[in-house]
Design a protein around this motif. Structure first.
Motif, mmCIF file in Angstrom:
data_model
loop_
_atom_site.group_PDB
_atom_site.id
_atom_site.type_symbol
_atom_site.label_atom_id
_atom_site.label_comp_id
_atom_site.label_asym_id
_atom_site.label_seq_id
_atom_site.Cartn_x
_atom_site.Cartn_y
_atom_site.Cartn_z
ATOM 1 N N CYS A 48 33.120 6.887 54.659
ATOM 2 C CA CYS A 48 32.804 5.509 55.082
ATOM 3 C C CYS A 48 31.540 5.465 55.931
ATOM 4 N N ALA A 49 31.404 6.387 56.861
ATOM 5 C CA ALA A 49 30.226 6.414 57.733
ATOM 6 C C ALA A 49 28.960 6.670 56.926
ATOM 7 N N TRP A 62 23.332 2.331 63.821
ATOM 8 C CA TRP A 62 24.510 2.094 64.654
ATOM 9 C C TRP A 62 24.827 3.329 65.482
ATOM 10 N N TRP A 68 23.724 2.484 53.285
ATOM 11 C CA TRP A 68 23.887 1.305 52.437
ATOM 12 C C TRP A 68 22.559 0.721 51.971
ATOM 13 N N TRP A 122 28.492 5.936 53.748
ATOM 14 C CA TRP A 122 28.198 4.730 52.972
ATOM 15 C C TRP A 122 27.586 3.652 53.866
ATOM 16 N N MET A 123 28.139 3.462 55.053
ATOM 17 C CA MET A 123 27.593 2.453 55.963
ATOM 18 C C MET A 123 26.168 2.819 56.374
ATOM 19 N N GLY A 124 25.956 4.068 56.700
ATOM 20 C CA GLY A 124 24.641 4.494 57.165
ATOM 21 C C GLY A 124 23.584 4.504 56.079
ATOM 22 N N LEU A 169 27.908 5.453 64.573
ATOM 23 C CA LEU A 169 27.700 6.390 63.464
ATOM 24 C C LEU A 169 27.029 7.667 63.967
#
Length: 143
Positions: free
Chosen positions: A92-93, A51, A99, A95-97, A54
């Motif tokens: 959060c970033a 993303w 995942w 964890w998203m990146g 990110l």
């Protein structure tokens, strides 16, 4: 300015000075890590994250981390709130990146090179945000 800054730090209880110092160390480490990443990979250092937002966020931490450090070092309430915001977004970033990797290897969360330190520092910042804000407000440190 230096005398006033010394007085601001001196008015703080010992636990506040320790917590602020931990904030400074944590954000300095984050700044250095992101500068190192950018020195190695240039503006595209974070292309492993699919993303684009990110990637932009991680590059922006080169500015946000030292800004937090300056505001916290000046014993400003704004620094405490910015620290909480930046760390919340950073956790959060990450964890998203990461995942997919975490889903494939959940034990990786506990590895020192994984998300362990980011999560622990994020929890520390979150836990101390409100107490630090109240303590700094009570000492008139932001005048």
């Amino acid at each position: 300015m230096i005398i006033e800054l010394r007085e601001r730090w001196g008015r703080q209880p010992l636990w506040v000075r320790w917590a602020l110092t931990a904030y400074l160390i944590g954000f300095l480490e984050g700044f250095c890590a992101h500068v190192f990443d950018l020195a190695r990979g240039g503006i595209h250092a974070y292309t492993a994250f699919e993303w684009i937002p990110l990637q932009i966020f991680f590059v922006s931490l080169v500015v946000l981390d030292p800004l937090v450090g300056v505001l916290v070092g000046l014993v400003r309430r704004e620094g405490i709130w910015l620290a909480g915001s930046v760390m919340g977004m950073d956790v959060c970033a990450n964890w998203m990146g990461n995942w997919q990797w975490l889903r494939d290897d959940p034990a990786g969360l506990l590895r020192p090179d994984g998300l362990l330190f980011i999560n622990l520092f994020g929890l520390f910042v979150a836990a101390f945000s409100l107490p630090l804000h109240h303590a700094i407000s009570g000492t008139g440190a932001t005048r």
